[in-house]
Design an enzyme around this catalytic site. Structure first.
Site, mmCIF file in Angstrom:
data_model
loop_
_atom_site.group_PDB
_atom_site.id
_atom_site.type_symbol
_atom_site.label_atom_id
_atom_site.label_comp_id
_atom_site.label_asym_id
_atom_site.label_seq_id
_atom_site.Cartn_x
_atom_site.Cartn_y
_atom_site.Cartn_z
ATOM 1 N N HIS A 60 65.761 29.063 -2.908
ATOM 2 C CA HIS A 60 66.053 27.678 -3.273
ATOM 3 C C HIS A 60 66.250 26.872 -2.014
ATOM 4 O O HIS A 60 66.914 27.357 -1.083
ATOM 5 C CB HIS A 60 67.335 27.633 -4.119
ATOM 6 C CG HIS A 60 67.764 26.239 -4.456
ATOM 7 N ND1 HIS A 60 67.114 25.494 -5.419
ATOM 8 C CD2 HIS A 60 68.750 25.460 -3.947
ATOM 9 C CE1 HIS A 60 67.696 24.304 -5.497
ATOM 10 N NE2 HIS A 60 68.690 24.248 -4.612
ATOM 11 N N ARG A 108 26.006 26.249 -9.384
ATOM 12 C CA ARG A 108 25.215 26.924 -8.356
ATOM 13 C C ARG A 108 24.462 28.079 -8.997
ATOM 14 O O ARG A 108 24.851 28.577 -10.050
ATOM 15 C CB ARG A 108 26.132 27.449 -7.241
ATOM 16 C CG ARG A 108 26.871 26.345 -6.496
ATOM 17 C CD ARG A 108 27.784 26.901 -5.416
ATOM 18 N NE ARG A 108 27.040 27.571 -4.364
ATOM 19 C CZ ARG A 108 26.524 26.951 -3.294
ATOM 20 N NH1 ARG A 108 26.685 25.663 -3.136
ATOM 21 N NH2 ARG A 108 25.853 27.631 -2.381
ATOM 22 N N VAL A 148 26.281 20.291 -10.353
ATOM 23 C CA VAL A 148 26.222 20.784 -11.739
ATOM 24 C C VAL A 148 26.196 22.309 -11.778
ATOM 25 O O VAL A 148 25.721 22.904 -12.740
ATOM 26 C CB VAL A 148 24.979 20.214 -12.457
ATOM 27 C CG1 VAL A 148 25.107 18.709 -12.633
ATOM 28 C CG2 VAL A 148 23.697 20.543 -11.696
HETATM 29 N N1 NAD Z 1 37.876 25.584 -5.124
HETATM 30 C C1 NAD Z 1 36.958 26.490 -5.436
HETATM 31 O O1 NAD Z 1 37.253 27.616 -5.749
HETATM 32 C C2 NAD Z 1 35.526 26.087 -5.440
HETATM 33 C C3 NAD Z 1 35.143 24.931 -4.804
HETATM 34 C C4 NAD Z 1 33.817 24.583 -4.865
HETATM 35 C C5 NAD Z 1 32.919 25.376 -5.547
HETATM 36 N N2 NAD Z 1 33.325 26.493 -6.155
HETATM 37 C C6 NAD Z 1 32.387 27.296 -6.947
HETATM 38 O O2 NAD Z 1 31.082 26.821 -6.775
HETATM 39 C C7 NAD Z 1 30.391 26.836 -8.004
HETATM 40 C C8 NAD Z 1 29.705 25.522 -8.245
HETATM 41 O O3 NAD Z 1 30.646 24.466 -8.468
HETATM 42 P P1 NAD Z 1 30.242 23.242 -9.376
HETATM 43 O O4 NAD Z 1 31.392 22.323 -9.437
HETATM 44 O O5 NAD Z 1 28.919 22.719 -8.937
HETATM 45 O O6 NAD Z 1 29.964 23.939 -10.766
HETATM 46 P P2 NAD Z 1 30.871 24.071 -12.089
HETATM 47 O O7 NAD Z 1 30.159 25.039 -12.932
HETATM 48 O O8 NAD Z 1 32.288 24.270 -11.749
HETATM 49 O O9 NAD Z 1 30.771 22.600 -12.752
HETATM 50 C C9 NAD Z 1 29.554 21.982 -13.045
HETATM 51 C C10 NAD Z 1 29.767 21.023 -14.193
HETATM 52 O O10 NAD Z 1 28.592 20.221 -14.335
HETATM 53 C C11 NAD Z 1 28.391 19.941 -15.717
HETATM 54 N N3 NAD Z 1 26.988 19.543 -15.891
HETATM 55 C C12 NAD Z 1 25.891 20.329 -15.833
HETATM 56 N N4 NAD Z 1 24.770 19.577 -16.020
HETATM 57 C C13 NAD Z 1 25.172 18.285 -16.193
HETATM 58 C C14 NAD Z 1 24.492 17.031 -16.412
HETATM 59 N N5 NAD Z 1 23.156 16.971 -16.475
HETATM 60 N N6 NAD Z 1 25.224 15.900 -16.540
HETATM 61 C C15 NAD Z 1 26.593 15.964 -16.457
HETATM 62 N N7 NAD Z 1 27.275 17.120 -16.250
HETATM 63 C C16 NAD Z 1 26.582 18.265 -16.111
HETATM 64 C C17 NAD Z 1 28.780 21.261 -16.370
HETATM 65 O O11 NAD Z 1 29.097 21.057 -17.731
HETATM 66 C C18 NAD Z 1 29.975 21.707 -15.535
HETATM 67 O O12 NAD Z 1 31.190 21.281 -16.088
HETATM 68 C C19 NAD Z 1 31.381 27.171 -9.091
HETATM 69 O O13 NAD Z 1 31.139 28.475 -9.530
HETATM 70 C C20 NAD Z 1 32.708 27.076 -8.422
HETATM 71 O O14 NAD Z 1 33.612 28.048 -8.897
HETATM 72 C C21 NAD Z 1 34.625 26.855 -6.133
#
Ligand code: NAD
Length: 479
Positions: A451, A279, A277
């Site tokens: 291409h 970080r 949810v």
């Molecule tokens: N590919 C990448 O660039 C990559 C990969 C992994 C992580 N990350 C980074 O790590 C960080 C963390 O990622 P993440 O996916 O944990 O966070 P995120 O913020 O992308 O998504 C978390 C989601 O959880 C939801 N949420 C929060 N509380 C909730 C609840 N009680 N019930 C249901 N839904 C709920 C939120 O609305 C949100 O949409 C992000 O900043 C992300 O950019 C990036």
């Protein structure tokens, strides 16, 4: 014992280790302190990204994609591969090997560049001194002309879903399942939820993603987000929007999840539950009370545009400061700060940081979304081109998705690029370069793209901005 350095970096993730290497390259006497200890109890460099984040998750995404392809798509190519099976422990072992190789690689780079590594916990004291507490409890103090704090972030935990040994886990635990769970719950439909949900879904788990918000990938361009949701749903991910998890109950080897949505309260049982949810910045034990470094209201270390904290000579970069929590953003800030410390002019462009979600197909974006431009009242035009009209996409058997380019209505300057499609994470750099060089859509349209490649969709989308796409009927024909 007291040692004096030009630069002391706290943290050796993609922010800290890159900052340390660049500082050393610039002739600065540099130390880097890291406290991470791996599963085998060994001190390792690389932080979240290399140990339990970007790299290991990509190793699992690639493995699960290959398995899924072999099982479901090979037939399309005329390849018969009956009885394809997945050896999950072997997949995890390969992932661990890649992590070991990469983290060891940083140790070698430190050696080659003359960065002095310290194993233990770094804490900023007053007067730009840094205390290092080793894993054996011994302490020493380093004196520094400059300090760079790159202490990163940790997963957010929520009261309704406290982590357990092996049933309710965070993103780290989800990288080490020893077998594919039959039923997997994922709390949070963000980047991590979709990536890890995809891994285990491809391996056969029945995956349900609970997302509290009503809008899917709310920060993303919504035309793209809609396509992504459609595709992931088709792949088997059950995405529940507007679904807030309110309680969990572990019963033996399963967990019952209670969630509420517009229709009321529901319950669902899983074998594993991943909590992802978001970080939060990690500053625990990093700053002494008299260090003088201020935090903002959300717990991030407060910094200016040049990553300088409230203490002159103390900088902070990466997940522990404002901005997207992305490894490449942290690395770029690290380089910028090292250059500034060395007396060079350096600046970070926060408007051209790409973001990628490594689902299949990938989702990538840079710059403004259509929703952001609308909200800001910026006049814009769009060019959209689908991969279904790209020959290479057909040959690759992946015609899902599109490239969308947003350009200023009057100046034609590229304001955003959004891609959903195979290899979108590679193609998005067309957009990064366009934004960095303040290109117009016409600049992209006038370039010669090879291409047959998927990137031709970028070219065609740029042409489509002014109604000139060749391989589709343009809605608006212009001269
Ligand atoms: N590919 C990448 O660039 C990559 C990969 C992994 C992580 N990350 C980074 O790590 C960080 C963390 O990622 P993440 O996916 O944990 O966070 P995120 O913020 O992308 O998504 C978390 C989601 O959880 C939801 N949420 C929060 N509380 C909730 C609840 N009680 N019930 C249901 N839904 C709920 C939120 O609305 C949100 O949409 C992000 O900043 C992300 O950019 C990036």
């Amino acid at each position: 014992m007291s040692d004096k350095f030009d630069v002391v970096v706290i943290g050796a993730g993609p922010g800290g280790y890159v900052a340390a290497i660049r500082a050393a390259q610039l002739g600065l006497k540099t130390a880097c302190i890291e406290k991470w200890v791996n599963k085998e109890g060994k001190s390792v460099l690389g932080g979240t990204c290399l140990n339990v984040g970007c790299i290991p998750s990509k190793a699992l995404l690639e493995a699960s994609h290959k398995f899924h392809e072999a099982k479901h798509d090979f037939d399309t190519f005329g390849i018969q591969a009956p009885n394809v099976t997945m050896d999950v422990p072997k997949m995890i072992e390969r992932k661990d090997k890649i992590v070991t190789q990469l983290t060891g690689g940083i140790a070698m780079l430190f050696k080659a560049n003359g960065v002095t590594p310290f194993e233990g916990t770094g804490k900023l004291l007053a007067g730009k001194k840094v205390e290092v507490t080793g894993h054996d409890g011994s302490t020493q103090v380093l004196e520094a002309e400059n300090v760079i704090i790159a202490s990163g972030s940790v997963p957010v935990e929520i009261p309704p879903a406290p982590l357990t040994e092996d049933i309710i886990v965070d993103s780290t635990g989800a990288l080490d399942f020893t077998a594919t769970p039959a039923r997997l719950g994922v709390i949070g439909g963000g980047v991590i939820g979709l990536e890890l949900g995809s891994v285990w879904s491809r391996l056969g788990a029945e995956v349900t993603v609970f997302e509290a918000m009503d809008t899917f990938l709310a920060a993303m361009d919504q035309q793209i987000a809609k396509e992504v949701k459609k595709s992931l749903t088709k792949q088997g991910l059950q995405i529940e929007l507007g679904a807030r998890v309110t309680a969990t109950q572990v019963n033996g080897q399963e967990v019952e999840v209670t969630y509420a949505d517009a229709k009321g309260e529901h319950k669902k049982v899983f074998d594993k539950l991943i909590v992802c949810v978001g970080r939060k910045p990690y500053t625990k034990g990093v700053l002494s009370e008299d260090a003088g470094v201020s935090l903002d209201e959300r717990g991030f270390i407060f910094v200016d545009d040049q990553c300088q904290t409230s203490v002159p000579g103390v900088y902070a970069i990466g997940d522990v400061v404002r901005g997207p929590m992305l490894a490449h953003k942290a690395s770029e800030e690290g380089v910028t700060v090292a250059e500034i410390i060395a007396g060079h002019k350096a600046q970070m462009n926060y408007d051209a940081i790409p973001g990628v979600i490594y689902t299949f197909p990938e989702v990538a974006s840079v710059g403004k979304t259509e929703e952001e431009l609308k909200a800001a009242g910026v006049p814009y035009k769009t060019g959209v081109f689908p991969f279904s009209a790209i020959g290479r996409a057909m040959a690759n058997n992946c015609t899902e998705g599109m490239v969308k380019i947003l350009a200023h209505e009057e100046t034609d300057r590229v304001l955003g690029m959004h891609i959903f499609g195979q290899n979108a994470g590679e193609m998005i750099h067309n957009g990064v370069i366009a934004l960095e060089f303040a290109s117009s859509a016409e600049d992209l349209a006038l370039m010669c793209f090879a291409h047959p490649t998927l990137s031709e969709a970028v070219h065609e989308a740029a042409l489509a901005v002014d109604g000139h796409a060749i391989h589709m009927a343009n809605r608006k024909k212009r001269k």
